[in-house]
Design a protein around this motif. Structure first.
Motif, PDB file in Angstrom:
ATOM      1  N   PRO A  80       0.824  -1.215   0.000  1.00 53.65           N
ATOM      2  CA  PRO A  80       0.000   0.000   0.000  1.00 53.65           C
ATOM      3  C   PRO A  80       0.853   1.259   0.000  1.00 53.65           C
ATOM      4  O   PRO A  80       2.027   1.260   0.390  1.00 53.65           O
ATOM      5  N   ALA A  81       0.253   2.342  -0.474  1.00 52.11           N
ATOM      6  CA  ALA A  81       0.917   3.637  -0.427  1.00 52.11           C
ATOM      7  C   ALA A  81       1.157   4.026   1.030  1.00 52.11           C
ATOM      8  O   ALA A  81       0.332   3.774   1.902  1.00 52.11           O
ATOM      9  N   GLY A  82       2.300   4.634   1.272  1.00 46.87           N
ATOM     10  CA  GLY A  82       2.690   4.981   2.629  1.00 46.87           C
ATOM     11  C   GLY A  82       3.686   4.027   3.235  1.00 46.87           C
ATOM     12  O   GLY A  82       4.229   4.313   4.323  1.00 46.87           O
ATOM     13  N   SER A  83       3.931   2.879   2.594  1.00 50.94           N
ATOM     14  CA  SER A  83       4.955   1.965   3.088  1.00 50.94           C
ATOM     15  C   SER A  83       6.322   2.636   3.036  1.00 50.94           C
ATOM     16  O   SER A  83       6.611   3.432   2.146  1.00 50.94           O
ATOM     17  N   VAL A  84       7.151   2.314   3.995  1.00 50.48           N
ATOM     18  CA  VAL A  84       8.458   2.956   4.145  1.00 50.48           C
ATOM     19  C   VAL A  84       9.499   2.186   3.340  1.00 50.48           C
ATOM     20  O   VAL A  84       9.565   0.958   3.401  1.00 50.48           O
ATOM     21  N   ALA A  85      10.306   2.917   2.580  1.00 50.41           N
ATOM     22  CA  ALA A  85      11.398   2.319   1.790  1.00 50.41           C
ATOM     23  C   ALA A  85      12.715   2.935   2.237  1.00 50.41           C
ATOM     24  O   ALA A  85      12.817   4.160   2.409  1.00 50.41           O
ATOM     25  N   THR A  86      13.696   2.104   2.432  1.00 51.27           N
ATOM     26  CA  THR A  86      15.026   2.569   2.831  1.00 51.27           C
ATOM     27  C   THR A  86      16.052   2.065   1.833  1.00 51.27           C
ATOM     28  O   THR A  86      15.912   0.987   1.259  1.00 51.27           O
ATOM     29  N   GLY A  87      17.080   2.868   1.637  1.00 50.61           N
ATOM     30  CA  GLY A  87      18.139   2.511   0.697  1.00 50.61           C
ATOM     31  C   GLY A  87      19.415   3.268   1.001  1.00 50.61           C
ATOM     32  O   GLY A  87      19.549   3.902   2.061  1.00 50.61           O
ATOM     33  N   ARG A  88      20.320   3.231   0.069  1.00 50.46           N
ATOM     34  CA  ARG A  88      21.620   3.877   0.248  1.00 50.46           C
ATOM     35  C   ARG A  88      22.106   4.449  -1.074  1.00 50.46           C
ATOM     36  O   ARG A  88      21.649   4.045  -2.148  1.00 50.46           O
ATOM     37  N   VAL A  89      23.042   5.375  -0.973  1.00 52.62           N
ATOM     38  CA  VAL A  89      23.733   5.880  -2.152  1.00 52.62           C
ATOM     39  C   VAL A  89      24.728   4.818  -2.587  1.00 52.62           C
ATOM     40  O   VAL A  89      25.668   4.487  -1.854  1.00 52.62           O
ATOM     41  N   LYS A  90      24.501   4.274  -3.762  1.00 57.55           N
ATOM     42  CA  LYS A  90      25.318   3.148  -4.224  1.00 57.55           C
ATOM     43  C   LYS A  90      26.640   3.610  -4.822  1.00 57.55           C
ATOM     44  O   LYS A  90      27.662   2.937  -4.684  1.00 57.55           O
ATOM     45  N   GLY A  91      26.621   4.720  -5.518  1.00 53.72           N
ATOM     46  CA  GLY A  91      27.850   5.209  -6.141  1.00 53.72           C
ATOM     47  C   GLY A  91      27.687   6.642  -6.610  1.00 53.72           C
ATOM     48  O   GLY A  91      26.573   7.123  -6.836  1.00 53.72           O
ATOM     49  N   ILE A  92      28.813   7.340  -6.734  1.00 53.18           N
ATOM     50  CA  ILE A  92      28.834   8.723  -7.214  1.00 53.18           C
ATOM     51  C   ILE A  92      29.812   8.792  -8.378  1.00 53.18           C
ATOM     52  O   ILE A  92      30.993   8.447  -8.241  1.00 53.18           O
ATOM     53  N   THR A  97      16.145   4.467 -11.238  1.00 50.33           N
ATOM     54  CA  THR A  97      16.391   5.502 -12.240  1.00 50.33           C
ATOM     55  C   THR A  97      16.774   6.807 -11.544  1.00 50.33           C
ATOM     56  O   THR A  97      16.508   6.984 -10.349  1.00 50.33           O
ATOM     57  N   PRO A  98      17.378   7.750 -12.259  1.00 46.67           N
ATOM     58  CA  PRO A  98      17.714   9.040 -11.636  1.00 46.67           C
ATOM     59  C   PRO A  98      16.485   9.730 -11.069  1.00 46.67           C
ATOM     60  O   PRO A  98      15.378   9.627 -11.604  1.00 46.67           O
ATOM     61  N   GLY A  99      16.675  10.434  -9.971  1.00 53.00           N
ATOM     62  CA  GLY A  99      15.560  11.067  -9.288  1.00 53.00           C
ATOM     63  C   GLY A  99      15.049  12.300 -10.011  1.00 53.00           C
ATOM     64  O   GLY A  99      15.763  12.941 -10.799  1.00 53.00           O
ATOM     65  N   THR A 100      13.798  12.628  -9.742  1.00 56.47           N
ATOM     66  CA  THR A 100      13.151  13.811 -10.295  1.00 56.47           C
ATOM     67  C   THR A 100      12.763  14.715  -9.141  1.00 56.47           C
ATOM     68  O   THR A 100      11.979  14.318  -8.268  1.00 56.47           O
ATOM     69  N   ALA A 101      13.305  15.936  -9.142  1.00 52.06           N
ATOM     70  CA  ALA A 101      13.090  16.836  -8.011  1.00 52.06           C
ATOM     71  C   ALA A 101      11.669  17.388  -7.993  1.00 52.06           C
ATOM     72  O   ALA A 101      11.043  17.459  -6.938  1.00 52.06           O
ATOM     73  N   GLN A 102      11.136  17.790  -9.149  1.00 50.08           N
ATOM     74  CA  GLN A 102       9.800  18.372  -9.222  1.00 50.08           C
ATOM     75  C   GLN A 102       9.001  17.647 -10.289  1.00 50.08           C
ATOM     76  O   GLN A 102       9.436  17.531 -11.432  1.00 50.08           O
ATOM     77  N   VAL A 103       7.836  17.159  -9.891  1.00 46.17           N
ATOM     78  CA  VAL A 103       6.966  16.396 -10.781  1.00 46.17           C
ATOM     79  C   VAL A 103       5.661  17.158 -10.945  1.00 46.17           C
ATOM     80  O   VAL A 103       5.126  17.725  -9.988  1.00 46.17           O
ATOM     81  N   VAL A 104       5.145  17.175 -12.176  1.00 45.14           N
ATOM     82  CA  VAL A 104       3.875  17.823 -12.467  1.00 45.14           C
ATOM     83  C   VAL A 104       2.962  16.802 -13.146  1.00 45.14           C
ATOM     84  O   VAL A 104       3.427  15.967 -13.927  1.00 45.14           O
ATOM     85  N   ARG A 114      27.069  16.242  -9.625  1.00 39.22           N
ATOM     86  CA  ARG A 114      27.622  14.911  -9.875  1.00 39.22           C
ATOM     87  C   ARG A 114      26.498  13.884  -9.922  1.00 39.22           C
ATOM     88  O   ARG A 114      25.618  13.869  -9.057  1.00 39.22           O
ATOM     89  N   LYS A 115      26.525  13.032 -10.935  1.00 42.41           N
ATOM     90  CA  LYS A 115      25.521  11.981 -11.039  1.00 42.41           C
ATOM     91  C   LYS A 115      25.767  10.927  -9.970  1.00 42.41           C
ATOM     92  O   LYS A 115      26.904  10.594  -9.653  1.00 42.41           O
ATOM     93  N   TYR A 116      24.685  10.418  -9.431  1.00 41.96           N
ATOM     94  CA  TYR A 116      24.772   9.429  -8.361  1.00 41.96           C
ATOM     95  C   TYR A 116      23.825   8.283  -8.656  1.00 41.96           C
ATOM     96  O   TYR A 116      22.888   8.404  -9.446  1.00 41.96           O
ATOM     97  N   GLU A 117      24.075   7.176  -7.998  1.00 44.71           N
ATOM     98  CA  GLU A 117      23.255   5.977  -8.156  1.00 44.71           C
ATOM     99  C   GLU A 117      22.717   5.557  -6.798  1.00 44.71           C
ATOM    100  O   GLU A 117      23.465   5.505  -5.816  1.00 44.71           O
TER     101      GLU A 117
END
Length: 518
Positions: free
Chosen positions: A121-133, A178-185, A154-157
């Motif tokens: 369901p929406a609202g579930s918590v996801a955790t991760g890490r910066v894999k590479g820069i 995929t690369p993140g999107t700061a602002q979505v419309v 700098r591009k990051y993964e």
């Protein structure tokens, strides 16, 4: 001894005496019915004194009961998220992009379905890490230095490795992000459902619609600018703006940044039973003007697509009938094609793209479930021939400047502020080079004009350089550089293509084809 011998022949004597009495009875009297004897049915074990030939066939009621078939067992449907299923995650805590291993915390923003069941369901918590820069390429770093930016982006993964459901269950996952999107419309199209008009009427409506669209776009930009100025957190935005103009700044992953994490391995959530009645409407034609929520399977771009290029989308949310019967489960496929593709061209002419969907295919889980119930699904192509699916909504990056027309066609636009920014850069460059001769003295531009001209070229670094140098030629050179780059970027360079990335969320409206689609 005599009595015993007499009793032995007593039954035979009685039988001989009864025969004349039977012969003297009236002829019109029917003989008395014989007592009913037990005749076993064929499916029963015969008694010891019963003859095999006396086994009677079952009666009609018994035959019906024997021929009655027990209700079919319900179909067992596995609730499995296959590999490459996307999880849409929004970051809710700021994280610095400094070295690999930084923890990233976010939440699932779109409910994930398996068949017709909610599994994440929406609202579930996801955790991760910066894999590479990744390091910054040399050419890009040089251009950044030339613009006064000594800490280029700098591009990051990123990789997400855990999802915690609202009930506390923790699911280990492996993902490709995929690369993140700061602002979505979220763009919305309103198809014109009025009756057909003449050519003159359509041309008038088109011109009126375009004019209204431009006015609405200008009002929307003005409203957004005003909202940014009046919204809470002015000091924070001012700080962020000054940091963005500074020659050196830290790179952060801001809250609200959205990622799409594709599963690398399937996730199992058990099974669910479904009866024939529950699946009776599966695969039927959607109600006209239904809106289906789907995602794009592969990227579609106006730069590479041509007319007839196939396009496939996957249903992300099950569709139900008005009577709440399941019509299309999740993972059903929508098959379409590109009907218009115009790549971007020089002189800042932008691209255009239009996609329609013509066929719906039910998911493999639905086909297998119907096969378990011995129900044969009809051909989907025959069922959806009279319907056309158009884009009614799409979620894209705000920086793409994309818009949807009334028929679902996507095209990119340019901000009206490009005229203002380029004109201001030209005026500052001209003001920095302007000199006046009065009473035998030559007056050059003041420090404020020189600082502004330097800022148009190299931002904060150019402004400080012009202010400290106190040199008109230096301010002129920096101002001319800023004006030329602004004119090239806004008017002379190649335009922007329409790009719908992989896993783009879309709203597809199915209904009778529009006039122009025919």
């Amino acid at each position: 001894m005599y009595l015993a011998r007499t009793a032995r022949y007593l039954p035979l004597s009685l039988l001989l005496c009864a025969s004349p009495a039977l012969g003297q009875s009236a002829p019109d009297e029917a003989p008395a019915p014989a007592p009913a004897q037990y005749v076993p049915a064929c499916d029963e074990a015969p008694r010891e004194d019963a003859m095999v030939l006396l086994c009677a066939p079952p009666s009609s009621a018994e035959e019906l009961r024997a021929a009655e078939v027990e209700p079919a067992a319900p179909a067992i449907i596995p609730l499995t998220l296959s590999a490459a299923t996307p999880l849409r995650i929004a970051v809710d805590q700021r994280a610095r992009i400094h070295h690999p291993g930084e923890v990233i915390h976010g939440k699932i923003i779109e409910t994930v379905y398996a068949f017709d069941q909610v599994v994440i369901p929406a609202g579930s918590v996801a955790t991760g890490r910066v894999k590479g820069i990744a390091p910054v390429p040399r050419l890009r770093r040089t251009m950044a230095y030339a613009n006064g930016d000594f800490s280029p982006f700098r591009k990051y993964e990123v990789s997400f490795d855990s999802v915690t459901l609202p009930d506390g269950r923790q699911l280990p996952i492996t993902t490709t992000v995929t690369p993140g999107t700061a602002q979505v419309v979220h763009l919305v199209s309103n198809p014109d459902k009025q009756q057909q008009k003449g050519a003159t009427g359509r041309a008038t409506d088109r011109a009126t619609s375009e004019a209204k669209g431009k006015i609405a776009e200008a009002k929307e930009q003005a409203r957004e600018s005003w909202d940014k100025l009046t919204a809470p957190g002015k000091m924070h935005r001012l700080k962020e703006f000054l940091l963005a103009q500074s020659p050196y700044r830290r790179q952060y992953l801001q809250p609200g940044t959205r990622f799409v994490a594709d599963l690398n391995a399937p996730l199992e959530f058990g099974t669910t039973p479904r009866t024939n009645e529950q699946l009776a409407a599966v695969g039927s034609e959607p109600v006209p003007d239904s809106t289906l929520k789907a995602r794009l399977v592969a990227e579609v771009s106006s730069a590479t697509a041509t007319r007839g290029t196939p396009v496939t989308a996957v249903l992300t949310e099950p569709l139900y009938s008005p009577t709440h019967q399941l019509v299309l489960p999740a993972n059903s496929r929508l098959i379409g094609e590109v009907v218009k593709a115009q790549p971007a061209r020089k002189l800042h002419r932008n691209g255009e793209l239009r996609v329609i969907f013509e066929r719906i295919e039910t998911s493999e889980e639905a086909v297998q479930a119907l096969a378990q119930l011995h129900v044969q699904a009809e051909a989907q192509a025959e069922r959806s021939q009279g319907m056309i699916g158009n884009l009614e909504g799409v979620e894209v990056d705000r920086r793409a400047n994309m818009h949807l027309d009334e028929e679902g066609g996507a095209h990119t636009t340019d901000s009206k502020t490009r005229y203002l920014s380029s004109g201001l850069a030209v005026l500052l460059a001209a003001a920095a080079s302007h000199t006046e001769v009065e009473r035998g003295t030559t007056e050059t531009a003041g420090p404020g004009v020189r600082t502004a001209a330097g800022g148009s070229g190299f931002r904060l670094t150019g402004a400080l350089l012009s202010l400290v140098a106190k040199s008109t030629p230096v301010s002129m050179a920096i101002g001319a550089y800023g004006a030329s780059t602004s004119i090239y970027a806004n008017f002379l360079s190649r335009g922007r293509d329409v790009v719908l990335p992989k896993d783009t969320p879309m709203g597809i409206g199915f209904g009778p084809p529009h006039t122009k689609s025919q």
